[in-house]
Design a protein around this motif. Structure first.
Motif, PDB file in Angstrom:
ATOM      1  N   LEU A  20      -1.616   4.787   8.002  1.00 56.13           N
ATOM      2  CA  LEU A  20      -1.054   6.121   7.833  1.00 56.13           C
ATOM      3  C   LEU A  20      -0.554   6.339   6.408  1.00 56.13           C
ATOM      4  O   LEU A  20      -0.777   7.412   5.825  1.00 56.13           O
ATOM      5  CB  LEU A  20       0.096   6.332   8.823  1.00 56.13           C
ATOM      6  N   GLN A  21       0.095   5.337   5.827  1.00 56.56           N
ATOM      7  CA  GLN A  21       0.560   5.482   4.460  1.00 56.56           C
ATOM      8  C   GLN A  21      -0.607   5.714   3.508  1.00 56.56           C
ATOM      9  O   GLN A  21      -0.528   6.536   2.587  1.00 56.56           O
ATOM     10  CB  GLN A  21       1.349   4.244   4.021  1.00 56.56           C
ATOM     11  N   ARG A  22      -1.701   5.016   3.726  1.00 62.93           N
ATOM     12  CA  ARG A  22      -2.879   5.195   2.882  1.00 62.93           C
ATOM     13  C   ARG A  22      -3.455   6.600   3.060  1.00 62.93           C
ATOM     14  O   ARG A  22      -3.886   7.237   2.089  1.00 62.93           O
ATOM     15  CB  ARG A  22      -3.918   4.129   3.228  1.00 62.93           C
ATOM     16  N   ILE A  23      -3.453   7.105   4.295  1.00 62.85           N
ATOM     17  CA  ILE A  23      -3.963   8.447   4.560  1.00 62.85           C
ATOM     18  C   ILE A  23      -3.089   9.500   3.882  1.00 62.85           C
ATOM     19  O   ILE A  23      -3.594  10.472   3.296  1.00 62.85           O
ATOM     20  CB  ILE A  23      -4.017   8.717   6.081  1.00 62.85           C
ATOM     21  N   LEU A  24      -1.765   9.329   3.947  1.00 64.45           N
ATOM     22  CA  LEU A  24      -0.863  10.293   3.328  1.00 64.45           C
ATOM     23  C   LEU A  24      -1.008  10.294   1.808  1.00 64.45           C
ATOM     24  O   LEU A  24      -0.889  11.338   1.165  1.00 64.45           O
ATOM     25  CB  LEU A  24       0.587   9.986   3.732  1.00 64.45           C
ATOM     26  N   ILE A  25      -1.282   9.135   1.240  1.00 69.14           N
ATOM     27  CA  ILE A  25      -1.543   9.081  -0.195  1.00 69.14           C
ATOM     28  C   ILE A  25      -2.874   9.766  -0.507  1.00 69.14           C
ATOM     29  O   ILE A  25      -3.004  10.482  -1.501  1.00 69.14           O
ATOM     30  CB  ILE A  25      -1.533   7.625  -0.694  1.00 69.14           C
ATOM     31  N   ALA A  26      -3.851   9.568   0.369  1.00 71.11           N
ATOM     32  CA  ALA A  26      -5.136  10.266   0.183  1.00 71.11           C
ATOM     33  C   ALA A  26      -4.938  11.778   0.231  1.00 71.11           C
ATOM     34  O   ALA A  26      -5.553  12.517  -0.550  1.00 71.11           O
ATOM     35  CB  ALA A  26      -6.124   9.824   1.265  1.00 71.11           C
ATOM     36  N   ARG A  27      -4.081  12.247   1.133  1.00 72.34           N
ATOM     37  CA  ARG A  27      -3.812  13.686   1.189  1.00 72.34           C
ATOM     38  C   ARG A  27      -3.189  14.172  -0.116  1.00 72.34           C
ATOM     39  O   ARG A  27      -3.518  15.250  -0.619  1.00 72.34           O
ATOM     40  CB  ARG A  27      -2.877  14.011   2.355  1.00 72.34           C
ATOM     41  N   ALA A  28      -2.293  13.353  -0.696  1.00 73.03           N
ATOM     42  CA  ALA A  28      -1.678  13.712  -1.970  1.00 73.03           C
ATOM     43  C   ALA A  28      -2.725  13.762  -3.079  1.00 73.03           C
ATOM     44  O   ALA A  28      -2.671  14.637  -3.962  1.00 73.03           O
ATOM     45  CB  ALA A  28      -0.578  12.710  -2.319  1.00 73.03           C
ATOM     46  N   ILE A  29      -3.685  12.837  -3.041  1.00 77.43           N
ATOM     47  CA  ILE A  29      -4.755  12.852  -4.046  1.00 77.43           C
ATOM     48  C   ILE A  29      -5.619  14.101  -3.876  1.00 77.43           C
ATOM     49  O   ILE A  29      -6.002  14.755  -4.854  1.00 77.43           O
ATOM     50  CB  ILE A  29      -5.611  11.584  -3.935  1.00 77.43           C
ATOM     51  N   ALA A  30      -5.934  14.438  -2.624  1.00 77.73           N
ATOM     52  CA  ALA A  30      -6.728  15.639  -2.358  1.00 77.73           C
ATOM     53  C   ALA A  30      -6.020  16.884  -2.855  1.00 77.73           C
ATOM     54  O   ALA A  30      -6.660  17.870  -3.242  1.00 77.73           O
ATOM     55  CB  ALA A  30      -7.007  15.758  -0.857  1.00 77.73           C
ATOM     56  N   GLN A  31      -4.704  16.857  -2.882  1.00 78.69           N
ATOM     57  CA  GLN A  31      -3.922  17.996  -3.373  1.00 78.69           C
ATOM     58  C   GLN A  31      -4.096  18.162  -4.882  1.00 78.69           C
ATOM     59  O   GLN A  31      -3.842  19.241  -5.424  1.00 78.69           O
ATOM     60  CB  GLN A  31      -2.447  17.783  -3.017  1.00 78.69           C
ATOM     61  N   ASN A  32      -4.515  17.087  -5.553  1.00 79.74           N
ATOM     62  CA  ASN A  32      -4.861  17.122  -6.978  1.00 79.74           C
ATOM     63  C   ASN A  32      -3.720  17.635  -7.842  1.00 79.74           C
ATOM     64  O   ASN A  32      -3.839  18.636  -8.563  1.00 79.74           O
ATOM     65  CB  ASN A  32      -6.116  17.970  -7.215  1.00 79.74           C
ATOM     66  N   THR A  33      -2.594  16.934  -7.774  1.00 78.04           N
ATOM     67  CA  THR A  33      -1.441  17.268  -8.600  1.00 78.04           C
ATOM     68  C   THR A  33      -1.231  16.195  -9.662  1.00 78.04           C
ATOM     69  O   THR A  33      -1.541  15.027  -9.436  1.00 78.04           O
ATOM     70  CB  THR A  33      -0.170  17.361  -7.742  1.00 78.04           C
ATOM     71  N   PRO A  34      -0.673  16.564 -10.810  1.00 79.48           N
ATOM     72  CA  PRO A  34      -0.396  15.553 -11.841  1.00 79.48           C
ATOM     73  C   PRO A  34       0.772  14.649 -11.495  1.00 79.48           C
ATOM     74  O   PRO A  34       0.897  13.560 -12.049  1.00 79.48           O
ATOM     75  CB  PRO A  34      -0.101  16.386 -13.089  1.00 79.48           C
ATOM     76  N   VAL A  35       1.638  15.091 -10.562  1.00 81.50           N
ATOM     77  CA  VAL A  35       2.805  14.301 -10.165  1.00 81.50           C
ATOM     78  C   VAL A  35       2.723  13.983  -8.676  1.00 81.50           C
ATOM     79  O   VAL A  35       2.426  14.860  -7.863  1.00 81.50           O
ATOM     80  CB  VAL A  35       4.120  15.065 -10.446  1.00 81.50           C
ATOM     81  N   ILE A  36       2.977  12.721  -8.331  1.00 83.27           N
ATOM     82  CA  ILE A  36       3.076  12.307  -6.923  1.00 83.27           C
ATOM     83  C   ILE A  36       4.421  11.614  -6.751  1.00 83.27           C
ATOM     84  O   ILE A  36       4.766  10.706  -7.506  1.00 83.27           O
ATOM     85  CB  ILE A  36       1.944  11.350  -6.515  1.00 83.27           C
ATOM     86  N   ILE A  37       5.190  12.066  -5.758  1.00 79.10           N
ATOM     87  CA  ILE A  37       6.502  11.486  -5.466  1.00 79.10           C
ATOM     88  C   ILE A  37       6.489  10.932  -4.048  1.00 79.10           C
ATOM     89  O   ILE A  37       6.120  11.631  -3.099  1.00 79.10           O
ATOM     90  CB  ILE A  37       7.617  12.535  -5.628  1.00 79.10           C
ATOM     91  N   LEU A  38       6.901   9.675  -3.906  1.00 78.34           N
ATOM     92  CA  LEU A  38       6.881   9.000  -2.609  1.00 78.34           C
ATOM     93  C   LEU A  38       8.271   8.459  -2.290  1.00 78.34           C
ATOM     94  O   LEU A  38       8.907   7.818  -3.135  1.00 78.34           O
ATOM     95  CB  LEU A  38       5.874   7.845  -2.601  1.00 78.34           C
ATOM     96  N   ASP A  39       8.741   8.715  -1.076  1.00 80.44           N
ATOM     97  CA  ASP A  39      10.051   8.239  -0.638  1.00 80.44           C
ATOM     98  C   ASP A  39       9.859   7.044   0.293  1.00 80.44           C
ATOM     99  O   ASP A  39       9.369   7.184   1.408  1.00 80.44           O
ATOM    100  CB  ASP A  39      10.789   9.371   0.083  1.00 80.44           C
ATOM    101  N   GLU A  40      10.223   5.865  -0.192  1.00 79.30           N
ATOM    102  CA  GLU A  40      10.136   4.616   0.578  1.00 79.30           C
ATOM    103  C   GLU A  40       8.749   4.410   1.207  1.00 79.30           C
ATOM    104  O   GLU A  40       8.629   4.237   2.434  1.00 79.30           O
ATOM    105  CB  GLU A  40      11.198   4.599   1.680  1.00 79.30           C
ATOM    106  N   PRO A  41       7.681   4.407   0.416  1.00 84.43           N
ATOM    107  CA  PRO A  41       6.336   4.313   0.995  1.00 84.43           C
ATOM    108  C   PRO A  41       6.019   2.971   1.640  1.00 84.43           C
ATOM    109  O   PRO A  41       5.063   2.878   2.410  1.00 84.43           O
ATOM    110  CB  PRO A  41       5.422   4.558  -0.210  1.00 84.43           C
ATOM    111  N   THR A  42       6.801   1.920   1.336  1.00 88.93           N
ATOM    112  CA  THR A  42       6.490   0.603   1.899  1.00 88.93           C
ATOM    113  C   THR A  42       7.322   0.273   3.130  1.00 88.93           C
ATOM    114  O   THR A  42       7.259  -0.859   3.633  1.00 88.93           O
ATOM    115  CB  THR A  42       6.691  -0.503   0.842  1.00 88.93           C
ATOM    116  N   ASN A  43       8.103   1.228   3.603  1.00 93.68           N
ATOM    117  CA  ASN A  43       8.870   0.991   4.833  1.00 93.68           C
ATOM    118  C   ASN A  43       7.945   0.577   5.977  1.00 93.68           C
ATOM    119  O   ASN A  43       6.889   1.172   6.179  1.00 93.68           O
ATOM    120  CB  ASN A  43       9.624   2.258   5.243  1.00 93.68           C
ATOM    121  N   HIS A  44       8.349  -0.431   6.728  1.00 95.30           N
ATOM    122  CA  HIS A  44       7.632  -0.885   7.935  1.00 95.30           C
ATOM    123  C   HIS A  44       6.286  -1.550   7.637  1.00 95.30           C
ATOM    124  O   HIS A  44       5.496  -1.783   8.554  1.00 95.30           O
ATOM    125  CB  HIS A  44       7.399   0.268   8.913  1.00 95.30           C
TER     126      HIS A  44
END
Length: 260
Positions: free
Chosen positions: A152-176
């Protein structure tokens, strides 16, 4: 020189408890996010990491100072305009559990489509690129509810990449996530920053990995904050008394915390 795309100027964050009273969590925060750079945000629980992230991506919780995106106050951007600059990966459970992975990736293009059901060739270009960069080809037909935490974390990062923004902000992405998936995720973020010219900021409790793999570190302590490279902050002794715990010792040579 790497371009600074987002920065704060004498920022104070916190909460307005009533009309006359403010609860300041952090103040005099002067940080910057640069294109091509992976930046970690470190601090103990309750120190203000999530509040700072919200101020950076939404303009909320700002009591004084400013957040500048491309030298323009974050408050001057509409929600849709911000979504073309900043994509967010949060740890909360998402409400789209019955969607397929591909349907979730399509949501990443919403800032450009206004919820239109018709995607352009450019939309599909970024969706396909996100799939390739994150190596999720075998997960496309899965339902979100069928994914493991790491997937799921990888998918959510993929969604952020698809959004094509110069900035990506992640809150505790390695939890669990277990150690193997944590390392994989950190390396993916570093690759995206370097190869796709992203300014990536993530908060984390994984101190040792953050020190090893991040280009820059932002540290929040009580009445203190600082930004710099791992080497610079270690030399300054920023981590020597990071935890209020006599059982933990930071070894500067090994660049990690050790239990006494």
């Amino acid at each position: 020189m790497q371009k600074t795309i987002l920065k704060t100027t004498d920022l104070a964050i916190g909460y307005q408890t009533n009309k006359a009273t403010e609860r300041i969590i952090q103040e005099k925060v002067n940080i910057q996010l640069k294109i091509g750079t992976l930046t970690a945000l470190l601090g103990v629980n309750g120190i203000g990491k999530s509040t700072l992230l919200k101020a950076l991506y939404s303009g909320n919780h700002i009591l004084k100072g400013n957040v500048l995106l491309e030298e323009k106050s974050i408050s001057k951007y509409s929600t849709q305009e911000r979504a073309k600059y900043i994509s967010i990966v949060l740890t909360e459970k998402i409400p789209y559990s019955n969607l397929s992975v591909k349907e979730l990736l399509k949501i990443g293009r919403t800032p450009y489509t206004n919820w239109s059901i018709h995607l352009t060739s450019e939309d599909w270009f970024w969706i396909d690129k996100a799939i390739t960069l994150t190596n999720i080809e075998d997960l496309i037909s899965y339902k979100v509810s069928q994914l493991s935490d790491g997937q799921l974390q990888r998918i959510l990062i993929a969604r952020a990449i698809a959004q094509n923004t110069p900035v990506i902000i992640l809150d505790e992405p390695t939890n669990h996530l277990d150690l193997n998936h944590k390392v994989s995720l950190f390396k993916l973020l570093k690759k995206l920053a370097e190869e796709e010219d992203k300014a990536i900021l993530f908060s984390s409790h994984d101190m040792d990995l953050s020190l090893q793999l991040s280009d820059e570190i932002i540290v929040l302590k009580s009445n203190f904050n600082i930004q710099g490279t791992s080497d610079t902050l270690i030399k300054k002794g920023v981590f020597d008394y990071f935890f209020n715990d006599n059982n933990l010792f930071f070894d500067r040579d090994q660049r990690r915390f050790i239990v006494k």
